[in-house]
Enzyme design. Structure first.
Site, PDB file in Angstrom:
ATOM      1  CG  PHE B  50      59.057  49.315  62.765  1.00 13.27           C
ATOM      2  CD1 PHE B  50      58.887  47.967  63.053  1.00 13.27           C
ATOM      3  CD2 PHE B  50      59.511  49.665  61.500  1.00 13.27           C
ATOM      4  CE1 PHE B  50      59.156  46.995  62.098  1.00 13.27           C
ATOM      5  CE2 PHE B  50      59.779  48.697  60.541  1.00 13.27           C
ATOM      6  CZ  PHE B  50      59.589  47.359  60.838  1.00 13.27           C
ATOM      7  CG  ASP B 156      63.009  55.811  61.321  1.00  6.11           C
ATOM      8  OD1 ASP B 156      62.585  56.116  60.183  1.00  6.11           O
ATOM      9  OD2 ASP B 156      63.056  54.643  61.739  1.00  6.11           O
ATOM     10  CE  LYS B 187      57.357  52.627  55.637  1.00  7.80           C
ATOM     11  NZ  LYS B 187      56.997  51.264  55.295  1.00  7.80           N
ATOM     12  CB  THR B 211      74.608  46.119  44.622  1.00  6.31           C
ATOM     13  OG1 THR B 211      75.669  45.216  44.865  1.00  6.31           O
ATOM     14  CG2 THR B 211      74.130  45.981  43.181  1.00  6.31           C
TER      15      THR B 211
END
Lengths: 327, 327
Positions: B50, B156, B187, B211
């Site tokens: 994921f 990751d 997280k 941004t």
């Protein structure tokens, strides 16, 4: 932006499935990135449009090569944006013709891919692509056309939301026959997101989700900001100041015709063109050296994006600085 | 994640161009989403992985159909993850064989697409895909293989970063022959981002930008969190508590063999399996009703993701609650 596009894809797939559940084959294919019909889904966007930089949004972005070079992209259609000329009174006929050509291109792009175009995405003002404008009539026609063809009409208000155009959402000024299907926002709203008509919201839980979905702290900040906007009548201020700013820019265009042209704006979301990039960039430096913080947009455009407290006296001062640089 | 993948694509394109500038044709093609070589660029990811839900990251995500169904995806290769069995001592041979098969699949996927694979992305523990583990030797081999083939090795650490595995970054425990090319985080680090080796950072300004790049407020929060982690020795606490927790789960597996199996964990990033999804889901409800907040992972796995202040006495209490539910 990614979530808005995903919601549009999910709606199109639901419609194509005619209410049936996905087959075991569909479920297996998606795990291998091999959903033949779905991989052909498309989003139409406009030349000069900027919609973000993650790989779905970036496939709809059409601003500059520096944003897109070397990054894989989906094979989606791009259509011309009217990029109306100003002053409007002098270019009315030409602008209407540009809008008609653009609408024809949208129609052709949708009809070239029957049942594959999930969404059409457009900014109220192309804020990265040179502060390019179209008329409310153009957006009304886009709304009617997308409704007829079953294409989600996504208004990207990331730059225009939050009051700079004198209303909280720029599309409020269009007098649309029916609301947009989705509106995306960010920046002045303190966090990124979208809102949509009910039929665009995925039915199943958790199809749109992420760690940072929602942020109570940013929500609390936004609540205070909205209270201050109302208390201090900042939208009214922005409308009045914007009128003064754009009128002043138009006046400078008349008085410095070899330097400035194309003054335009809605609220204080205003811009003016220089003859070419080098002249614009030199002006940007000179303006900043004199204390006026403004930005570039597109190739040769100077853009104003003042805060909502920017008042008449600030506009007068900014115009004085700009005139001194023109001289 | 999107920015990390983009940096890997930009590096691969630079290498293929051999230091030359992009041609006018390249610049024009990218504006039309038609860069034939670039659109064939690939990211290899693992079954069960994921990596996020925006459309680039989602093309590398291989967790569940609910994440991927109806969303267009890039044609990227997926390879099996070892998904080692526990207890390790009883499955050593089988686990090494699974890792060897997985490495062969990675090698085949890279070699099937010469000079098109920009990155290989892997989680230290597949946190969404069922808390699936591989050995440090497997990650060392991945690091060596990707270095040989010039493929960016992206770790990751969105779920594993921040101390839950007893070190700040789970890959610290691998004893790699050279560092990862990129590490992504989110997280527990309060905001999402990546860090990378210098040759992976794009040379040109503004190729990665947005941004919300950087957020001083979240940076300030993180600074305080890191101070508290150090001051209260929370990594040491997590290592000690994790040992107790995993040993306790192993003990429950021995005592409730028809109910629990496969206890595993690094630090307090721990998990145990139920026979099937229905049993696991019923247990989740029962555990929550008894005050233990735990989550599901994969099809039939119960996962622990306690805060870093989770101490020996909390682990003992959690194990008691779990045992009462097993009974």
């Amino acid at each position: 932006m990614e979530n808005a596009l995903k919601a549009a894809f999910i709606r199109l797939a639901r419609r194509r499935r005619g209410g049936a559940q996905p087959s075991d084959g569909d479920l297996a294919a998606c795990m291998l990135n091999r959903q033949p019909g779905v991989n052909a889904f498309k989003v139409i966007s406009f030349e000069g449009g900027f919609h973000g930089r993650s790989m779905g949004a970036l496939s709809a972005t059409r601003s500059k090569p520096i944003h897109k070079l070397d990054i894989p992209a989906f094979d989606w259609p791009v259509v011309p944006f009217p990029a109306n000329q100003f002053p409007e009174a002098e270019h009315a006929e030409q602008n209407r013709a540009a809008e008609a050509r653009s609408l024809e291109a949208v129609k052709a792009a949708i009809d070239a891919h029957p049942d594959e175009v999930a969404a059409l995405i457009v900014e109220p003002i192309q804020g990265e692509g040179g502060d390019r404008h179209a008329s409310p009539a153009f957006f009304q026609a886009l709304r009617r056309l997308t409704a007829e063809r079953g294409v989600a009409f996504v208004v990207d208000e990331v730059q225009t939301c939050g009051g700079g155009t004198g209303v909280l959402w720029a599309h409020e000024a269009w007098d649309l026959p029916e609301p947009p299907d989705m509106v995306t926002f960010s920046k002045k709203m303190q966090l990124g997101g979208f809102y949509c008509r009910e039929e665009l919201a995925p039915v199943e839980a958790l199809r749109l989700f992420s760690t940072w979905l929602g942020d109570p702290l940013r929500g609390a900040q936004l609540e205070v900001i909205l209270e201050v906007i109302e208390r201090d009548r900042l939208l009214e201020n922005t409308r009045a100041t914007g009128e003064r700013l754009v009128a002043g820019l138009e006046d400078l265009c008349r008085r410095y015709p070899g330097v400035l042209s194309g003054a335009r704006g809605i609220g204080t979301f205003a811009a003016v063109d220089f003859p070419h990039a080098a002249r614009r960039d030199a002006a940007l430096t000179a303006l900043r050296n004199r204390g006026l913080e403004v930005g570039g947009s597109g190739d040769r455009t100077l853009r104003f994006r003042p805060a909502l407290v920017f008042a008449l006296r600030h506009a007068a001062e900014a115009l004085d600085v700009l005139e001194s640089v023109c001289k």
